[in-house]
Write a protein that holds these residues in place. Sequence first.
Motif, PDB file in Angstrom:
ATOM      1  N   ARG A   1       0.984  -1.248   0.007  1.00 25.56           N
ATOM      2  CA  ARG A   1      -0.035   0.018   0.109  1.00 25.56           C
ATOM      3  C   ARG A   1       0.961   1.212  -0.028  1.00 25.56           C
ATOM      4  O   ARG A   1       1.801   1.262   0.778  1.00 25.56           O
ATOM      5  CB  ARG A   1      -0.903   0.150   1.325  1.00 25.56           C
ATOM      6  N   MET A   2       0.454   2.391  -0.887  1.00 25.03           N
ATOM      7  CA  MET A   2       1.434   3.432  -1.040  1.00 25.03           C
ATOM      8  C   MET A   2       2.722   3.366  -1.176  1.00 25.03           C
ATOM      9  O   MET A   2       3.691   4.052  -1.024  1.00 25.03           O
ATOM     10  CB  MET A   2       1.010   4.407   0.064  1.00 25.03           C
ATOM     11  N   GLN A   3       3.259   2.076  -1.899  1.00 25.30           N
ATOM     12  CA  GLN A   3       4.818   1.867  -2.272  1.00 25.30           C
ATOM     13  C   GLN A   3       5.012   2.087  -3.493  1.00 25.30           C
ATOM     14  O   GLN A   3       4.127   1.537  -4.155  1.00 25.30           O
ATOM     15  CB  GLN A   3       5.123   0.443  -1.512  1.00 25.30           C
ATOM     16  N   PRO A   4       6.283   2.186  -3.841  1.00 21.49           N
ATOM     17  CA  PRO A   4       6.579   1.856  -5.278  1.00 21.49           C
ATOM     18  C   PRO A   4       6.892   0.724  -5.646  1.00 21.49           C
ATOM     19  O   PRO A   4       7.491  -0.031  -4.877  1.00 21.49           O
ATOM     20  CB  PRO A   4       8.049   2.874  -5.107  1.00 21.49           C
ATOM     21  N   PRO A   5       6.282   0.259  -6.770  1.00 25.06           N
ATOM     22  CA  PRO A   5       6.377  -1.202  -7.145  1.00 25.06           C
ATOM     23  C   PRO A   5       7.768  -1.612  -7.372  1.00 25.06           C
ATOM     24  O   PRO A   5       8.054  -2.908  -7.107  1.00 25.06           O
ATOM     25  CB  PRO A   5       5.645  -1.447  -8.308  1.00 25.06           C
ATOM     26  N   GLY A   6       8.961  -0.762  -7.875  1.00 26.31           N
ATOM     27  CA  GLY A   6      10.105  -1.065  -7.866  1.00 26.31           C
ATOM     28  C   GLY A   6      10.768  -1.614  -6.707  1.00 26.31           C
ATOM     29  O   GLY A   6      11.591  -2.611  -6.790  1.00 26.31           O
ATOM     30  N   LYS A   7      10.750  -0.691  -5.880  1.00 25.66           N
ATOM     31  CA  LYS A   7      11.111  -1.254  -4.422  1.00 25.66           C
ATOM     32  C   LYS A   7      10.648  -2.520  -3.695  1.00 25.66           C
ATOM     33  O   LYS A   7      11.515  -3.454  -3.351  1.00 25.66           O
ATOM     34  CB  LYS A   7      11.069  -0.110  -3.556  1.00 25.66           C
ATOM     35  N   ILE A   8       9.120  -2.635  -3.906  1.00 22.01           N
ATOM     36  CA  ILE A   8       8.640  -3.910  -3.563  1.00 22.01           C
ATOM     37  C   ILE A   8       9.494  -4.910  -4.442  1.00 22.01           C
ATOM     38  O   ILE A   8       9.782  -6.016  -3.700  1.00 22.01           O
ATOM     39  CB  ILE A   8       7.141  -3.957  -3.946  1.00 22.01           C
ATOM     40  N   ALA A   9       9.661  -4.804  -5.642  1.00 25.74           N
ATOM     41  CA  ALA A   9      10.231  -5.985  -6.636  1.00 25.74           C
ATOM     42  C   ALA A   9      11.548  -6.359  -6.149  1.00 25.74           C
ATOM     43  O   ALA A   9      11.859  -7.506  -6.352  1.00 25.74           O
ATOM     44  CB  ALA A   9      10.052  -5.511  -7.907  1.00 25.74           C
ATOM     45  N   THR A  10      12.310  -5.118  -5.874  1.00 24.41           N
ATOM     46  CA  THR A  10      13.765  -5.762  -5.378  1.00 24.41           C
ATOM     47  C   THR A  10      13.743  -6.587  -4.176  1.00 24.41           C
ATOM     48  O   THR A  10      14.534  -7.660  -4.146  1.00 24.41           O
ATOM     49  CB  THR A  10      14.642  -4.511  -5.177  1.00 24.41           C
ATOM     50  N   MET A  11      12.942  -6.179  -3.240  1.00 24.39           N
ATOM     51  CA  MET A  11      12.904  -7.109  -1.917  1.00 24.39           C
ATOM     52  C   MET A  11      12.197  -8.392  -2.446  1.00 24.39           C
ATOM     53  O   MET A  11      12.814  -9.280  -1.857  1.00 24.39           O
ATOM     54  CB  MET A  11      11.689  -6.515  -1.019  1.00 24.39           C
ATOM     55  N   CYS A  12      11.297  -8.564  -3.352  1.00 25.57           N
ATOM     56  CA  CYS A  12      10.865  -9.837  -3.597  1.00 25.57           C
ATOM     57  C   CYS A  12      11.874 -10.764  -4.306  1.00 25.57           C
ATOM     58  O   CYS A  12      12.070 -11.967  -3.986  1.00 25.57           O
ATOM     59  CB  CYS A  12       9.695  -9.704  -4.374  1.00 25.57           C
ATOM     60  N   ALA A  13      12.709 -10.190  -5.087  1.00 22.56           N
ATOM     61  CA  ALA A  13      13.627 -10.950  -6.179  1.00 22.56           C
ATOM     62  C   ALA A  13      14.813 -11.269  -5.351  1.00 22.56           C
ATOM     63  O   ALA A  13      15.111 -12.492  -5.352  1.00 22.56           O
ATOM     64  CB  ALA A  13      14.130 -10.051  -7.057  1.00 22.56           C
ATOM     65  N   ILE A  14      15.081 -10.555  -4.290  1.00 27.61           N
ATOM     66  CA  ILE A  14      16.232 -10.873  -3.382  1.00 27.61           C
ATOM     67  C   ILE A  14      16.021 -12.269  -2.598  1.00 27.61           C
ATOM     68  O   ILE A  14      16.637 -13.314  -2.711  1.00 27.61           O
ATOM     69  CB  ILE A  14      16.562  -9.857  -2.331  1.00 27.61           C
ATOM     70  N   ARG A  15      14.595 -12.150  -1.952  1.00 31.96           N
ATOM     71  CA  ARG A  15      13.984 -13.278  -1.237  1.00 31.96           C
ATOM     72  C   ARG A  15      13.599 -14.518  -1.989  1.00 31.96           C
ATOM     73  O   ARG A  15      13.924 -15.658  -1.589  1.00 31.96           O
ATOM     74  CB  ARG A  15      13.172 -12.722  -0.387  1.00 31.96           C
ATOM     75  N   LEU A  16      13.403 -14.234  -3.520  1.00 32.60           N
ATOM     76  CA  LEU A  16      12.911 -15.331  -4.221  1.00 32.60           C
ATOM     77  C   LEU A  16      14.218 -16.234  -4.541  1.00 32.60           C
ATOM     78  O   LEU A  16      14.109 -17.512  -4.463  1.00 32.60           O
ATOM     79  CB  LEU A  16      12.015 -15.157  -5.576  1.00 32.60           C
ATOM     80  N   GLN A  17      15.302 -15.590  -4.734  1.00 32.72           N
ATOM     81  CA  GLN A  17      16.391 -16.323  -5.263  1.00 32.72           C
ATOM     82  C   GLN A  17      17.164 -17.013  -3.934  1.00 32.72           C
ATOM     83  O   GLN A  17      17.854 -17.787  -4.153  1.00 32.72           O
ATOM     84  CB  GLN A  17      17.412 -15.239  -5.687  1.00 32.72           C
ATOM     85  N   GLY A  18      17.044 -16.422  -2.834  1.00 30.98           N
ATOM     86  CA  GLY A  18      17.441 -16.912  -1.576  1.00 30.98           C
ATOM     87  C   GLY A  18      18.811 -16.222  -1.187  1.00 30.98           C
ATOM     88  O   GLY A  18      19.660 -16.658  -0.491  1.00 30.98           O
ATOM     89  N   LYS A  19      18.862 -15.066  -1.877  1.00 31.13           N
ATOM     90  CA  LYS A  19      20.362 -14.335  -1.651  1.00 31.13           C
ATOM     91  C   LYS A  19      20.355 -13.535  -0.233  1.00 31.13           C
ATOM     92  O   LYS A  19      21.254 -13.188  -0.035  1.00 31.13           O
ATOM     93  CB  LYS A  19      20.280 -13.353  -2.609  1.00 31.13           C
ATOM     94  N   HIS A  20      19.195 -13.488   0.591  1.00 27.84           N
ATOM     95  CA  HIS A  20      19.251 -13.133   1.861  1.00 27.84           C
ATOM     96  C   HIS A  20      19.704 -14.189   2.653  1.00 27.84           C
ATOM     97  O   HIS A  20      19.873 -13.995   4.064  1.00 27.84           O
ATOM     98  CB  HIS A  20      17.810 -12.355   2.427  1.00 27.84           C
ATOM     99  N   LYS A  21      20.185 -15.461   2.393  1.00 32.01           N
ATOM    100  CA  LYS A  21      20.558 -16.394   3.322  1.00 32.01           C
ATOM    101  C   LYS A  21      22.046 -16.417   2.934  1.00 32.01           C
ATOM    102  O   LYS A  21      22.820 -16.517   2.106  1.00 32.01           O
ATOM    103  CB  LYS A  21      19.949 -17.863   3.025  1.00 32.01           C
ATOM    104  N   PRO A  22      22.850 -16.865   4.369  1.00 39.59           N
ATOM    105  CA  PRO A  22      24.315 -17.097   4.170  1.00 39.59           C
ATOM    106  C   PRO A  22      24.508 -18.406   3.428  1.00 39.59           C
ATOM    107  O   PRO A  22      25.514 -18.685   2.882  1.00 39.59           O
ATOM    108  CB  PRO A  22      24.725 -17.147   5.512  1.00 39.59           C
ATOM    109  N   ILE A  23      23.425 -19.165   3.409  1.00 42.40           N
ATOM    110  CA  ILE A  23      23.858 -20.623   2.605  1.00 42.40           C
ATOM    111  C   ILE A  23      23.379 -20.608   1.225  1.00 42.40           C
ATOM    112  O   ILE A  23      23.182 -21.636   0.607  1.00 42.40           O
ATOM    113  CB  ILE A  23      22.759 -21.761   3.279  1.00 42.40           C
ATOM    114  N   TYR A  24      23.199 -19.367   0.425  1.00 42.80           N
ATOM    115  CA  TYR A  24      22.808 -19.329  -0.755  1.00 42.80           C
ATOM    116  C   TYR A  24      23.783 -19.931  -1.674  1.00 42.80           C
ATOM    117  O   TYR A  24      25.029 -19.824  -1.705  1.00 42.80           O
ATOM    118  CB  TYR A  24      22.858 -17.765  -1.169  1.00 42.80           C
ATOM    119  N   HIS A  25      23.123 -20.850  -2.676  1.00 37.77           N
ATOM    120  CA  HIS A  25      23.938 -21.047  -3.829  1.00 37.77           C
ATOM    121  C   HIS A  25      23.008 -21.198  -5.063  1.00 37.77           C
ATOM    122  O   HIS A  25      21.781 -21.640  -4.752  1.00 37.77           O
ATOM    123  CB  HIS A  25      24.529 -22.505  -3.643  1.00 37.77           C
ATOM    124  N   ALA A  26      23.245 -20.824  -6.082  1.00 32.75           N
ATOM    125  CA  ALA A  26      22.329 -20.697  -7.327  1.00 32.75           C
ATOM    126  C   ALA A  26      21.708 -22.084  -7.495  1.00 32.75           C
ATOM    127  O   ALA A  26      20.557 -21.940  -8.062  1.00 32.75           O
ATOM    128  CB  ALA A  26      22.991 -19.969  -8.562  1.00 32.75           C
TER     129      ALA A  26
END
Lengths: 208, 179
Positions: free
Chosen positions: B24-49
């Motif tokens: 709500r009242m948020q820019p879609p680009g900023k929401i999308a970056t937050m989503c993309a980071i977490r969908l890939q798993g890049k917020h976790k120290p155990i990340y691997h592609a």
Amino acid sequence: MAARSMLRSVWTSFAGLKLGATGSNVIFQQGTNVPQLSAITIQSRGLRQVVEKQEGKTTIVEGHILNTPEAPEPPNPAAKCPIYRWNLQHKYNYTDVLLLSQFIRPDGGLLPRRITGLCLEEHRKIAICVQMAHRAGLLPDHKPEPPANQINKKPKQQLNRYLTRWSIDSVKPIYKTGLKWCKRRMAVGSPLLKNNVCYGVKHMNIKH
Amino acid sequence: MSSFSRSAQQWATFARSWFLIDARMQPPGKIATMCAIRLQGKHKPIYHAMSDCGDHIVVMNTKQIAFSGNKWEQKVYSSHSGYPGGFKQLTAAQLHHKDPKAIVKLSVYGMLPRNLHRHTMMQRLHIFPDDELPDDILANLTEELPQPREIPKQLSEFTQEEIDAFPRLWTPPEYYKMK
């Protein structure tokens, strides 16, 4: 129309404004200094208070000059522009509605510069901030009166927006954005506010 | 946490969590970056592609998304159906009216890496235009993420005390009549 504008001027936020109940008339003794609190105020600019007294068949309408409540001392009283007097030069934005609402009319328009005493650049900055605040929907009670709108057209799509520089109807879609070296950018915010204080690391981006 | 047993620690590290974002009242680009980071798993120290460590994200209230500037009128979303004469260009406002979920979906899709994992990650993204979420998704949610943009206050939302506490910057001259 006049009554409405009177009520509007009563409603604007001037300090020291007192509203009494409309309708019933109170009878006062003649000649005594009547305390203002119990009087009926019809119109008040904040500097003058109009008091109506009814004695039998005669109605006396008086204008009492109020003492404006003492405003706290500005940090820089020597400056000419009110924003420089309070040292707010590069510190305000479209979100500071309490500041912006002091320079607008009840229907949303800006007050003239010779009245407010602002210098030219600050007047322009305040103008663009007020425009952006209106477009963001932060001033919902300062809309102009619709002129006798009988045919109510279908309500426009209410889209949330902020930092809109141009007016909504004047902007055309960018069908061909161009390559990276010659891209047609979308304008956000205003270049007049480029000198604002930025506490973060990144500077303000105007071209998106 | 080090006080967990080994199996509990293993489970906590590798479990797939469900995040909630209010757009709500948020820019879609900023929401999308937050989503993309977490969908890939890049917020976790155990990340691997290749280790499929992405989480689920639920975005709600996408109908009330806010673009900065004049992007509602200027930003154009283009598509081609493949057939001759099938080139369509819609402004953001027109696209949002047609489908309120599309803007966020396209933004996230463009921010994910261009490989075969992209479609699986998009399947883990759940977008809702209103704040009504189905019960099974509500049961799965673990954390709500803070909103990227601070929503400014309207003038009518200020209390009278706050309005009075703000000093008057200028006094009108005696001869001036406010209209």
